[in-house]
Motif scaffolding. Sequence first.
Motif, PDB file in Angstrom:
ATOM      1  N   LYS A  87      47.977  50.005  49.987  1.00 40.89           N
ATOM      2  CA  LYS A  87      49.275  50.507  49.568  1.00 40.89           C
ATOM      3  C   LYS A  87      49.485  50.318  48.079  1.00 40.89           C
ATOM      4  O   LYS A  87      50.448  50.789  47.517  1.00 40.89           O
ATOM      5  N   THR A  88      48.594  49.609  47.435  1.00 43.99           N
ATOM      6  CA  THR A  88      48.715  49.356  46.015  1.00 43.99           C
ATOM      7  C   THR A  88      47.655  50.143  45.254  1.00 43.99           C
ATOM      8  O   THR A  88      46.660  50.571  45.824  1.00 43.99           O
ATOM      9  N   GLN A  89      47.893  50.325  43.970  1.00 41.87           N
ATOM     10  CA  GLN A  89      46.923  51.012  43.125  1.00 41.87           C
ATOM     11  C   GLN A  89      45.651  50.178  43.070  1.00 41.87           C
ATOM     12  O   GLN A  89      45.694  48.970  42.921  1.00 41.87           O
ATOM     13  N   ALA A  90      44.513  50.842  43.200  1.00 45.04           N
ATOM     14  CA  ALA A  90      43.237  50.125  43.206  1.00 45.04           C
ATOM     15  C   ALA A  90      42.995  49.446  41.865  1.00 45.04           C
ATOM     16  O   ALA A  90      43.195  50.046  40.816  1.00 45.04           O
ATOM     17  N   LEU A  91      42.577  48.195  41.932  1.00 46.48           N
ATOM     18  CA  LEU A  91      42.220  47.466  40.716  1.00 46.48           C
ATOM     19  C   LEU A  91      40.762  47.737  40.400  1.00 46.48           C
ATOM     20  O   LEU A  91      39.926  47.819  41.302  1.00 46.48           O
ATOM     21  N   LYS A  92      40.450  47.838  39.127  1.00 46.13           N
ATOM     22  CA  LYS A  92      39.075  48.018  38.679  1.00 46.13           C
ATOM     23  C   LYS A  92      38.573  46.692  38.139  1.00 46.13           C
ATOM     24  O   LYS A  92      39.285  45.977  37.440  1.00 46.13           O
ATOM     25  N   CYS A  93      37.331  46.363  38.453  1.00 47.76           N
ATOM     26  CA  CYS A  93      36.701  45.151  37.958  1.00 47.76           C
ATOM     27  C   CYS A  93      36.528  45.254  36.445  1.00 47.76           C
ATOM     28  O   CYS A  93      36.042  46.270  35.934  1.00 47.76           O
ATOM     29  N   LEU A  94      36.925  44.222  35.736  1.00 48.54           N
ATOM     30  CA  LEU A  94      36.790  44.213  34.281  1.00 48.54           C
ATOM     31  C   LEU A  94      35.340  44.052  33.839  1.00 48.54           C
ATOM     32  O   LEU A  94      34.986  44.394  32.721  1.00 48.54           O
ATOM     33  N   ARG A  95      34.499  43.554  34.713  1.00 49.00           N
ATOM     34  CA  ARG A  95      33.096  43.334  34.372  1.00 49.00           C
ATOM     35  C   ARG A  95      32.249  44.588  34.580  1.00 49.00           C
ATOM     36  O   ARG A  95      31.469  44.971  33.730  1.00 49.00           O
ATOM     37  N   CYS A  96      32.391  45.257  35.753  1.00 51.46           N
ATOM     38  CA  CYS A  96      31.494  46.380  36.065  1.00 51.46           C
ATOM     39  C   CYS A  96      32.219  47.686  36.385  1.00 51.46           C
ATOM     40  O   CYS A  96      31.586  48.671  36.718  1.00 51.46           O
ATOM     41  N   ASP A  97      33.544  47.692  36.339  1.00 54.07           N
ATOM     42  CA  ASP A  97      34.389  48.878  36.543  1.00 54.07           C
ATOM     43  C   ASP A  97      34.353  49.414  37.977  1.00 54.07           C
ATOM     44  O   ASP A  97      34.716  50.541  38.233  1.00 54.07           O
ATOM     45  N   SER A  98      33.917  48.617  38.949  1.00 52.53           N
ATOM     46  CA  SER A  98      33.961  49.007  40.364  1.00 52.53           C
ATOM     47  C   SER A  98      35.341  48.677  40.928  1.00 52.53           C
ATOM     48  O   SER A  98      36.079  47.878  40.357  1.00 52.53           O
ATOM     49  N   ALA A  99      35.677  49.274  42.058  1.00 51.79           N
ATOM     50  CA  ALA A  99      36.956  48.973  42.709  1.00 51.79           C
ATOM     51  C   ALA A  99      36.916  47.552  43.274  1.00 51.79           C
ATOM     52  O   ALA A  99      35.901  47.126  43.824  1.00 51.79           O
ATOM     53  N   MET A 100      38.021  46.825  43.128  1.00 52.93           N
ATOM     54  CA  MET A 100      38.104  45.465  43.654  1.00 52.93           C
ATOM     55  C   MET A 100      38.756  45.495  45.029  1.00 52.93           C
ATOM     56  O   MET A 100      39.643  46.300  45.288  1.00 52.93           O
ATOM     57  N   LEU A 101      38.306  44.627  45.913  1.00 55.32           N
ATOM     58  CA  LEU A 101      38.830  44.546  47.268  1.00 55.32           C
ATOM     59  C   LEU A 101      39.910  43.477  47.342  1.00 55.32           C
ATOM     60  O   LEU A 101      39.738  42.380  46.819  1.00 55.32           O
ATOM     61  N   GLU A 102      41.012  43.794  48.007  1.00 54.19           N
ATOM     62  CA  GLU A 102      42.075  42.810  48.190  1.00 54.19           C
ATOM     63  C   GLU A 102      41.712  41.913  49.367  1.00 54.19           C
ATOM     64  O   GLU A 102      41.484  42.380  50.476  1.00 54.19           O
ATOM     65  N   LEU A 103      41.620  40.597  49.116  1.00 54.49           N
ATOM     66  CA  LEU A 103      41.222  39.645  50.145  1.00 54.49           C
ATOM     67  C   LEU A 103      42.393  38.902  50.763  1.00 54.49           C
ATOM     68  O   LEU A 103      42.202  38.025  51.587  1.00 54.49           O
ATOM     69  N   GLY A 104      43.599  39.241  50.342  1.00 58.61           N
ATOM     70  CA  GLY A 104      44.777  38.598  50.894  1.00 58.61           C
ATOM     71  C   GLY A 104      45.284  37.487  50.000  1.00 58.61           C
ATOM     72  O   GLY A 104      44.857  37.319  48.867  1.00 58.61           O
ATOM     73  N   SER A 105      46.201  36.716  50.532  1.00 60.95           N
ATOM     74  CA  SER A 105      46.841  35.645  49.773  1.00 60.95           C
ATOM     75  C   SER A 105      46.238  34.299  50.166  1.00 60.95           C
ATOM     76  O   SER A 105      45.986  34.044  51.339  1.00 60.95           O
ATOM     77  N   LYS A 106      45.986  33.462  49.172  1.00 63.80           N
ATOM     78  CA  LYS A 106      45.460  32.120  49.403  1.00 63.80           C
ATOM     79  C   LYS A 106      46.413  31.116  48.781  1.00 63.80           C
ATOM     80  O   LYS A 106      46.949  31.339  47.707  1.00 63.80           O
ATOM     81  N   GLU A 107      46.610  29.992  49.448  1.00 64.29           N
ATOM     82  CA  GLU A 107      47.459  28.932  48.924  1.00 64.29           C
ATOM     83  C   GLU A 107      46.564  27.859  48.312  1.00 64.29           C
ATOM     84  O   GLU A 107      45.780  27.223  49.012  1.00 64.29           O
ATOM     85  N   LEU A 108      46.654  27.700  47.009  1.00 62.83           N
ATOM     86  CA  LEU A 108      45.847  26.713  46.291  1.00 62.83           C
ATOM     87  C   LEU A 108      46.728  25.543  45.893  1.00 62.83           C
ATOM     88  O   LEU A 108      47.921  25.694  45.663  1.00 62.83           O
ATOM     89  N   HIS A 109      46.139  24.362  45.773  1.00 60.23           N
ATOM     90  CA  HIS A 109      46.921  23.187  45.399  1.00 60.23           C
ATOM     91  C   HIS A 109      46.270  22.454  44.237  1.00 60.23           C
ATOM     92  O   HIS A 109      45.084  22.593  43.975  1.00 60.23           O
ATOM     93  N   GLU A 110      47.083  21.676  43.544  1.00 60.66           N
ATOM     94  CA  GLU A 110      46.604  20.875  42.417  1.00 60.66           C
ATOM     95  C   GLU A 110      46.005  19.579  42.931  1.00 60.66           C
ATOM     96  O   GLU A 110      46.471  19.020  43.913  1.00 60.66           O
ATOM     97  N   GLY A 111      44.988  19.088  42.257  1.00 57.39           N
ATOM     98  CA  GLY A 111      44.432  17.778  42.580  1.00 57.39           C
ATOM     99  C   GLY A 111      43.497  17.781  43.768  1.00 57.39           C
ATOM    100  O   GLY A 111      43.042  18.815  44.238  1.00 57.39           O
ATOM    101  N   THR A 112      43.221  16.582  44.267  1.00 61.50           N
ATOM    102  CA  THR A 112      42.286  16.414  45.374  1.00 61.50           C
ATOM    103  C   THR A 112      43.016  15.881  46.593  1.00 61.50           C
ATOM    104  O   THR A 112      44.186  15.508  46.521  1.00 61.50           O
ATOM    105  N   ARG A 113      42.332  15.833  47.702  1.00 59.09           N
ATOM    106  CA  ARG A 113      42.930  15.283  48.928  1.00 59.09           C
ATOM    107  C   ARG A 113      43.173  13.785  48.754  1.00 59.09           C
ATOM    108  O   ARG A 113      42.520  13.131  47.986  1.00 59.09           O
ATOM    109  N   TRP A 114      44.076  13.261  49.519  1.00 61.61           N
ATOM    110  CA  TRP A 114      44.530  11.881  49.368  1.00 61.61           C
ATOM    111  C   TRP A 114      43.808  10.905  50.274  1.00 61.61           C
ATOM    112  O   TRP A 114      44.401  10.006  50.854  1.00 61.61           O
ATOM    113  N   GLY A 115      42.531  11.040  50.457  1.00 64.60           N
ATOM    114  CA  GLY A 115      41.737  10.066  51.202  1.00 64.60           C
ATOM    115  C   GLY A 115      42.223   9.779  52.606  1.00 64.60           C
ATOM    116  O   GLY A 115      42.220  10.640  53.459  1.00 64.60           O
TER     117      GLY A 115
END
Length: 100
Positions: free
Chosen positions: A36-64
Motif C-alpha cells: 500500500k506504500t510507494q516502493a522503496l529503492k535500495c540506496l546501494r543497488c537501486d533494487s526494490a526493498m521488501l517491507e519486513l514489518g515492524s520490529k521492537e528494538l531496545h537499548e542495552g542488554t538483557r538484565w541477567g
Amino acid sequence: MAWKCQNCSTEIEESSFEVCWNCGCERGQAKPPESKTQALKCLRCDSAMLELGSKELHEGTRWGAIGNLGELFVDKQALDMFACASCGKVEFFLPSAGER
C-alpha cells in the motif's frame, strides 16, 4: 524455530520474523501482499526493498538473572524494517514516517 516460505521456499532462520526477507510473503501465505506504500529503492543497488514489518528494538542488554522482567525498565522503539533481496542492505524507519 525456523520456517520455510510457501512462496519462494526460502528458509527463514529466526522465528521472530513473520515476513520472508526474500519475497516479502507473510508466514503461512502463498503470495506476497500487495504493497500500500510507494516502493522503496535500495540506496546501494537501486533494487526494490521488501517491507519486513515492524520490529521492537531496545537499548542495552538483557538484565541477567531477572531476564525479561528487566525489559519493563528499558527504553524500546518500534521501527519499520525493510530489506533488499539483491544486496542484503537493511533499513529501519520510524513507523508511518512520510505518510502525510
